[in-house]
Enzyme design. Structure first.
Site, PDB file in Angstrom:
ATOM      1  N   ARG A 113      -4.077  -9.157   8.570  1.00  0.00           N
ATOM      2  CA  ARG A 113      -4.795  -9.322   7.289  1.00  0.00           C
ATOM      3  C   ARG A 113      -4.242 -10.708   6.423  1.00  0.00           C
ATOM      4  O   ARG A 113      -3.174 -11.172   7.031  1.00  0.00           O
ATOM      5  CB  ARG A 113      -4.620  -8.249   6.129  1.00  0.00           C
ATOM      6  CG  ARG A 113      -5.139  -6.831   6.373  1.00  0.00           C
ATOM      7  CD  ARG A 113      -4.281  -5.665   5.822  1.00  0.00           C
ATOM      8  NE  ARG A 113      -3.065  -5.405   6.009  1.00  0.00           N
ATOM      9  CZ  ARG A 113      -2.419  -4.598   5.566  1.00  0.00           C
ATOM     10  NH1 ARG A 113      -2.685  -3.678   4.650  1.00  0.00           N
ATOM     11  NH2 ARG A 113      -1.159  -4.177   6.135  1.00  0.00           N
ATOM     12  N   LYS A 144       1.990  -8.165   3.171  1.00  0.00           N
ATOM     13  CA  LYS A 144       2.968  -7.342   3.357  1.00  0.00           C
ATOM     14  C   LYS A 144       4.277  -8.059   2.776  1.00  0.00           C
ATOM     15  O   LYS A 144       4.524  -9.252   2.313  1.00  0.00           O
ATOM     16  CB  LYS A 144       3.429  -7.313   4.795  1.00  0.00           C
ATOM     17  CG  LYS A 144       2.392  -6.319   5.449  1.00  0.00           C
ATOM     18  CD  LYS A 144       2.143  -5.200   4.725  1.00  0.00           C
ATOM     19  CE  LYS A 144       3.191  -3.954   4.985  1.00  0.00           C
ATOM     20  NZ  LYS A 144       2.955  -2.771   4.472  1.00  0.00           N
ATOM     21  N   TYR A 187       2.375  -6.231  -1.381  1.00  0.00           N
ATOM     22  CA  TYR A 187       2.922  -4.999  -1.434  1.00  0.00           C
ATOM     23  C   TYR A 187       4.436  -5.131  -1.163  1.00  0.00           C
ATOM     24  O   TYR A 187       4.907  -5.924  -0.250  1.00  0.00           O
ATOM     25  CB  TYR A 187       2.465  -4.111  -0.057  1.00  0.00           C
ATOM     26  CG  TYR A 187       1.005  -3.849  -0.323  1.00  0.00           C
ATOM     27  CD1 TYR A 187       0.611  -2.810  -1.124  1.00  0.00           C
ATOM     28  CD2 TYR A 187       0.031  -4.239   0.687  1.00  0.00           C
ATOM     29  CE1 TYR A 187      -0.664  -2.304  -1.397  1.00  0.00           C
ATOM     30  CE2 TYR A 187      -1.195  -3.924   0.190  1.00  0.00           C
ATOM     31  CZ  TYR A 187      -1.841  -2.854  -0.548  1.00  0.00           C
ATOM     32  OH  TYR A 187      -3.003  -2.474  -0.695  1.00  0.00           O
ATOM     33  N   HIS A 195       7.005  -2.105  -1.637  1.00  0.00           N
ATOM     34  CA  HIS A 195       7.605  -0.760  -1.262  1.00  0.00           C
ATOM     35  C   HIS A 195       9.185  -0.671  -1.156  1.00  0.00           C
ATOM     36  O   HIS A 195       9.835  -0.600  -0.281  1.00  0.00           O
ATOM     37  CB  HIS A 195       7.069  -0.479   0.250  1.00  0.00           C
ATOM     38  CG  HIS A 195       5.559  -0.442   0.247  1.00  0.00           C
ATOM     39  ND1 HIS A 195       4.845   0.787  -0.433  1.00  0.00           N
ATOM     40  CD2 HIS A 195       4.891  -1.073   0.761  1.00  0.00           C
ATOM     41  CE1 HIS A 195       3.775   0.570  -0.069  1.00  0.00           C
ATOM     42  NE2 HIS A 195       3.420  -0.444   0.609  1.00  0.00           N
ATOM     43  N   GLU A 212       1.257  -1.740  -4.966  1.00  0.00           N
ATOM     44  CA  GLU A 212       1.360  -0.467  -5.049  1.00  0.00           C
ATOM     45  C   GLU A 212       1.476   0.103  -6.415  1.00  0.00           C
ATOM     46  O   GLU A 212       1.447   1.380  -6.496  1.00  0.00           O
ATOM     47  CB  GLU A 212       2.069   0.084  -3.899  1.00  0.00           C
ATOM     48  CG  GLU A 212       3.730  -0.138  -4.134  1.00  0.00           C
ATOM     49  CD  GLU A 212       4.400  -1.311  -3.648  1.00  0.00           C
ATOM     50  OE1 GLU A 212       3.484  -2.237  -3.390  1.00  0.00           O
ATOM     51  OE2 GLU A 212       5.489  -1.436  -3.469  1.00  0.00           O
ATOM     52  N   ASP A 227       5.578   3.973   5.032  1.00  0.00           N
ATOM     53  CA  ASP A 227       5.897   2.770   4.361  1.00  0.00           C
ATOM     54  C   ASP A 227       6.927   3.035   3.115  1.00  0.00           C
ATOM     55  O   ASP A 227       7.483   2.337   2.241  1.00  0.00           O
ATOM     56  CB  ASP A 227       4.783   1.915   3.677  1.00  0.00           C
ATOM     57  CG  ASP A 227       3.827   2.638   2.856  1.00  0.00           C
ATOM     58  OD1 ASP A 227       4.198   4.114   2.775  1.00  0.00           O
ATOM     59  OD2 ASP A 227       2.648   2.238   2.422  1.00  0.00           O
TER      60      ASP A 227
HETATM   61  N1  LIG Z   1       1.132   3.318   6.869  1.00  0.00           N
HETATM   62  C1  LIG Z   1       0.214   2.465   6.456  1.00  0.00           C
HETATM   63  O1  LIG Z   1      -0.375   1.602   6.928  1.00  0.00           O
HETATM   64  C2  LIG Z   1      -0.277   2.921   4.824  1.00  0.00           C
HETATM   65  C3  LIG Z   1      -1.453   2.201   4.358  1.00  0.00           C
HETATM   66  C4  LIG Z   1      -1.702   2.608   3.056  1.00  0.00           C
HETATM   67  C5  LIG Z   1      -1.017   3.399   2.417  1.00  0.00           C
HETATM   68  N2  LIG Z   1       0.056   4.176   2.989  1.00  0.00           N
HETATM   69  C6  LIG Z   1       0.883   4.975   2.033  1.00  0.00           C
HETATM   70  O2  LIG Z   1       0.354   6.283   2.421  1.00  0.00           O
HETATM   71  C7  LIG Z   1       0.997   7.247   1.205  1.00  0.00           C
HETATM   72  C8  LIG Z   1      -0.069   7.965   0.413  1.00  0.00           C
HETATM   73  O3  LIG Z   1      -0.906   7.022  -0.282  1.00  0.00           O
HETATM   74  P1  LIG Z   1      -2.088   7.519  -1.027  1.00  0.00           P
HETATM   75  O4  LIG Z   1      -2.767   6.604  -1.926  1.00  0.00           O
HETATM   76  O5  LIG Z   1      -2.922   8.477  -0.380  1.00  0.00           O
HETATM   77  O6  LIG Z   1      -1.415   8.439  -2.283  1.00  0.00           O
HETATM   78  P2  LIG Z   1      -1.995   9.407  -3.486  1.00  0.00           P
HETATM   79  O7  LIG Z   1      -1.069   9.407  -4.593  1.00  0.00           O
HETATM   80  O8  LIG Z   1      -3.541   9.100  -3.754  1.00  0.00           O
HETATM   81  O9  LIG Z   1      -2.012  10.949  -2.624  1.00  0.00           O
HETATM   82  C9  LIG Z   1      -0.632  11.529  -2.460  1.00  0.00           C
HETATM   83  C10 LIG Z   1      -0.783  12.969  -2.590  1.00  0.00           C
HETATM   84  O10 LIG Z   1       0.579  13.484  -2.137  1.00  0.00           O
HETATM   85  C11 LIG Z   1       0.517  14.648  -3.104  1.00  0.00           C
HETATM   86  N3  LIG Z   1       1.963  15.222  -2.948  1.00  0.00           N
HETATM   87  C12 LIG Z   1       3.298  14.803  -3.423  1.00  0.00           C
HETATM   88  N4  LIG Z   1       4.032  15.668  -2.776  1.00  0.00           N
HETATM   89  C13 LIG Z   1       3.529  16.449  -2.056  1.00  0.00           C
HETATM   90  C14 LIG Z   1       4.128  17.563  -1.372  1.00  0.00           C
HETATM   91  N5  LIG Z   1       5.648  17.876  -1.408  1.00  0.00           N
HETATM   92  N6  LIG Z   1       3.242  18.183  -0.707  1.00  0.00           N
HETATM   93  C15 LIG Z   1       1.926  17.802  -0.606  1.00  0.00           C
HETATM   94  N7  LIG Z   1       1.440  16.907  -1.077  1.00  0.00           N
HETATM   95  C16 LIG Z   1       2.268  16.218  -2.015  1.00  0.00           C
HETATM   96  C17 LIG Z   1       0.407  14.138  -4.451  1.00  0.00           C
HETATM   97  O11 LIG Z   1      -0.193  15.347  -5.329  1.00  0.00           O
HETATM   98  C18 LIG Z   1      -0.989  13.444  -4.071  1.00  0.00           C
HETATM   99  O12 LIG Z   1      -2.307  14.290  -4.062  1.00  0.00           O
HETATM  100  C19 LIG Z   1       1.709   6.019   0.408  1.00  0.00           C
HETATM  101  O13 LIG Z   1       3.097   5.951   0.764  1.00  0.00           O
HETATM  102  C20 LIG Z   1       1.089   4.644   1.053  1.00  0.00           C
HETATM  103  O14 LIG Z   1       1.948   3.847   0.359  1.00  0.00           O
HETATM  104  C21 LIG Z   1       0.294   3.764   4.214  1.00  0.00           C
END
Ligand SMILES: NC(=O)c1ccc[n+]([C@@H]2O[C@H](COP(=O)([O-])OP(=O)(O)OC[C@H]3O[C@@H](n4cnc5c(N)ncnc54)[C@H](O)[C@@H]3O)[C@@H](O)[C@H]2O)c1
Length: 362
Positions: A15, A75, A94, A96, A118, A270
């Protein structure tokens, strides 16, 4: 204002933080844009497109960082970039930091005004700059998971959609937010059996009414997690507690009861990951096996689809970047509460409460 756009250097990153179209907008608003040569190539944007949009092309990353008032990235800075950060500089990317104490220390030491994509908040309390990448990661999680379920890649050989007369694969998604809901959508679209768990009943109600019985919704508690995880062919970790380190929701004991060759994709890596047996991987070596289960934990999954991700990210960042150019960073932060929520470090301090608590400096 001088905006610096370095080429991303995280393994497999494709990206770029600025498209030629956003560059044209910034230049028209009076900014000078310095972009590192070939920064946009892996997302399909050529140097000449940036030149035509008014950018100055610079061969060396150090030069981009040195003269920029604001560095716009995708990043978090990596250790090889730490020396390039200029004292007092503004950095919009980002970060983190809850999962990156070493970087947090550097940003403090260099008095960086660190604005984390974020934690920028929308008027409704949502996270508009996290959303598009979460949507992409959620959709990709099913694609990637289906790939590693294949026998030749160490998987159990389960086809998620099955065929008539066979059981479809079982996809279990923990977290029904942006990434989780998009994982559910793709898994259901492929014909898998899908179970989604969350603590937030409103999220479960939305999915229940959308899929009308095609998707099972469950409260996230140890009993439900234990039984679902044991039966999952593909387990997706998609939880988030904003700005904090992800909670461990799936324990080693649960993972050890999964069938051999089943796959885990922990999108939340992340923020440290929500599966006890998870550790970060990279696009170069995306998986490892533990308890006989394939673990995938790449923190920059959207880089797999650099073009779509760059367009998705920059359409979300554009209003904020434009505001910063028009008003200057400090006036923009003073005028926009949601943007100000993005500030994680300033004047040598961690300013985001959740991050500070996580790093033990609250
Ligand atoms: N790996 C990657 O490349 C990448 C890319 C984008 C986002 N992410 C990450 O993905 C993660 C999720 O992001 P998102 O935008 O979907 O978040 P979001 O806030 O939209 O959703 C997170 C959900 O987790 C739920 N939750 C919290 N504790 C919980 C538990 N104990 N059991 C079940 N559910 C629970 C919340 O109620 C919420 O609905 C973040 O850490 C984000 O940074 C990673």
């Amino acid at each position: 204002m001088k905006i610096g756009v370095p080429k991303e250097i995280k393994i497999g990153e494709t990206r770029v933080s600025m498209t030629p179209s956003l560059c044209r907008r910034c230049v028209s608003l009076g900014a000078k844009v310095l972009i590192q040569k070939s920064a946009g190539l892996s997302a399909g944007f050529t140097d000449s497109e940036y030149r035509e949009a008014g950018a100055v092309l610079v061969s060396d990353a150090a030069k981009v960082w040195k003269s920029a008032d604001l560095v716009l990235k995708v990043k978090e800075p990596l250790p090889s970039e730490y020396d390039l950060l200029q004292d007092g500089q503004a950095l919009f990317t980002y970060l983190h930091l809850a999962a990156g104490p070493a970087l947090a220390k550097i940003l403090q030491r260099k008095n960086i005004l660190g604005i984390a994509y974020e934690t920028v908040e929308g008027a409704d309390g949502s996270y508009p700059l996290l959303k598009p990448m979460s949507q992409i990661a959620g959709r990709l999680a099913i694609q990637v998971g289906a790939y590693f379920l294949q026998s030749q890649y160490g998987g159990s050989g389960v086809l998620l959609g099955g065929i008539p007369g066979t059981l479809p694969g079982h996809v279990v998604v923990v977290g029904a937010g942006n990434s989780g809901a998009h994982a559910v959508q793709m898994a259901a679209g492929m014909g898998a059996r899908v179970t989604v768990l969350d603590l937030d009943t409103r999220k479960l109600e939305l999915l229940d009414s959308e899929y009308r019985g095609r998707v099972v919704t469950l409260m996230s508690n140890p009993a439900n997690l234990e039984s679902c995880v044991a039966d999952a062919d593909l387990l997706i970790g998609a939880v988030l507690i904003p700005a904090a380190k992800a909670p461990t929701v799936v324990t080693n004991a649960m993972v050890s009861r999964m069938r051999p060759g089943s796959v885990i994709v922990d999108i939340a890596i992340d923020q440290g990951g929500c599966i006890e047996s998870i550790r970060p991987t990279s696009h170069k070596e995306p998986v490892y096996k533990q308890h006989g289960v394939v673990h995938y934990a790449v923190p920059n999954m959207p880089a797999l689809v650099g073009r779509t991700s760059t367009l998705g990210l920059t359409q979300a960042t554009e209003p904020y970047v434009a505001m910063i150019v028009q008003r200057g960073v400090n006036a923009a932060l003073a005028a926009h509460k949601g943007l100000a929520k993005g500030v994680n470090t300033r004047d040598g301090r961690i300013t985001n409460e959740a991050v500070a608590k996580e790093l033990g400096c609250a």
